[in-house]
Design a protein around this motif. Structure first.
Motif, PDB file in Angstrom:
ATOM      1  N   HIS A  73     -15.135 -25.821 -22.309  1.00 38.38           N
ATOM      2  CA  HIS A  73     -14.168 -24.710 -22.274  1.00 38.38           C
ATOM      3  C   HIS A  73     -12.735 -25.237 -22.242  1.00 38.38           C
ATOM      4  CE1 HIS A  73     -16.661 -21.156 -22.118  1.00 38.38           C
ATOM      5  NE2 HIS A  73     -17.435 -21.697 -21.192  1.00 38.38           N
ATOM      6  N   ASP A  80     -18.481 -17.920 -24.097  1.00 39.40           N
ATOM      7  CA  ASP A  80     -19.320 -17.197 -23.140  1.00 39.40           C
ATOM      8  C   ASP A  80     -19.505 -15.770 -23.641  1.00 39.40           C
ATOM      9  OD1 ASP A  80     -19.532 -19.368 -21.459  1.00 39.40           O
ATOM     10  OD2 ASP A  80     -17.918 -18.723 -20.126  1.00 39.40           O
ATOM     11  N   HIS A 128     -24.159 -13.970 -18.711  1.00 32.20           N
ATOM     12  CA  HIS A 128     -23.615 -14.359 -20.029  1.00 32.20           C
ATOM     13  C   HIS A 128     -24.411 -15.531 -20.607  1.00 32.20           C
ATOM     14  CE1 HIS A 128     -21.637 -17.297 -17.360  1.00 32.20           C
ATOM     15  NE2 HIS A 128     -21.444 -18.064 -18.413  1.00 32.20           N
ATOM     16  N   HIS A 130     -23.783 -19.055 -22.330  1.00 30.02           N
ATOM     17  CA  HIS A 130     -22.777 -20.082 -22.618  1.00 30.02           C
ATOM     18  C   HIS A 130     -23.290 -20.868 -23.815  1.00 30.02           C
ATOM     19  CE1 HIS A 130     -20.120 -23.633 -21.843  1.00 30.02           C
ATOM     20  NE2 HIS A 130     -21.152 -24.245 -22.427  1.00 30.02           N
TER      21      HIS A 130
HETATM   22 ZN   LIG Z   1     -19.268 -21.111 -20.487  1.00 28.52          ZN
END
Ligand SMILES: [Zn+2]
Length: 272
Positions: A73, A80, A128, A130
């Motif tokens: 990230h 995400d 979520h 990733h």
């Molecule tokens: Zn993530």
């Protein structure tokens, strides 16, 4: 680094705010993204929505792309995915328990593009997916996230009795051999072409199951699973209320009219 507020024309929204909470459509935002990561994300979502029976969605919510923290990230090279909104349907990743076919269909196609995909069963990823490209796309027996995915599709898409624990062992290996045989895919799963073929067929089969599994009995099974997942103090009261509804003579008679109509073998034969 590039700034985007849509992918393939699909608006990118943020929904982790007091007035736009998780699970809502949120509001459109700008996100910074690495220029080499963007085309991978575009191709992946293109493939997902080409196969998904719901087609191209109206909104995707993301918890973030570039985030000022260590890891992918921090380079704008991870995504995400919180939820996907079509006109009349929504996939919220936290609803895995009652949206398994749609969820696993999407994840199967995501895995063809991203070496790392962390899902509902991976610690801290209930709300979520990733995805990132820090490792190549392939199946590695020691990968917990890949083995979790594998066991989830073997259990919920292929109806196999299997423990979902993220650990490759004799049981998982045996079921893989059996299911790959049914699908006409060579083993081992660690050979990239075999794995890619498995991801592709599994995505197609999951989407077909999603399309066909709308009988009231299937929805009732989903409800039961959601109840069994509740904290115990809530679970008992809801389960008893549901049971008294189901035990009612007229309910039982009405439910008797429905069958689980899908036949997995027919679906498998229609895609291979
Ligand atoms: Zn993530």
């Amino acid at each position: 680094m590039k700034t985007i507020n849509q992918i393939n024309g699909i608006p990118l929204h943020y929904a982790r705010l007091t007035n736009h909470p998780y699970g809502t459509r949120g509001e459109q935002r700008n996100f910074s993204i690495d220029e080499s990561f963007l085309p991978v994300l575009e191709n992946a979502l293109q493939e997902v929505f080409t196969h998904c029976p719901l087609g191209v969605p109206e909104v995707i919510t993301t918890a973030g792309i570039f985030v000022d923290k260590p890891g992918q990230h921090g380079h704008g090279k991870a995504f995400d995915l919180d939820a996907i909104f079509w006109r009349n349907e929504t996939l919220v990743t936290a609803n895995f328990i009652h949206q398994k076919e749609l969820y696993l269909g999407i994840e199967s196609f995501l895995r063809k593009h991203f070496g790392i995909v962390l899902n509902y069963y991976y610690p801290n990823h209930k709300d979520h997916w990733h995805v990132d490209t820090s490792v190549p796309v392939d199946y590695n027996e020691t990968s917990k996230s890949e083995t979790l995915y594998l066991q989830l599709v073997l259990k919920y898409i292929y109806n196999e009795e299997i423990l979902v624990d993220g650990v490759w062992g004799r049981q998982t290996s045996g079921v893989v051999t059996e299911v790959f045989g049914k699908l006409g895919i060579d083993t081992p799963i660690t050979t990239k072409t075999n794995y890619l073929k498995f991801l592709d067929l599994t995505g197609r089969i999951a989407f077909k199951l999603f399309e066909e599994n709308t009988s009231p009995k299937h929805l009732l099974n989903n409800l039961t699973e959601v109840i069994e997942d509740l904290p115990q103090q809530n679970r008992i009261a809801v389960r008893e209320a549901l049971n008294s509804f189901l035990d009612h003579g007229e309910t039982a008679q009405w439910l008797g009219n429905f069958d689980e109509t899908h036949n997995l073998d027919t679906i498998i034969n229609s895609v291979i």
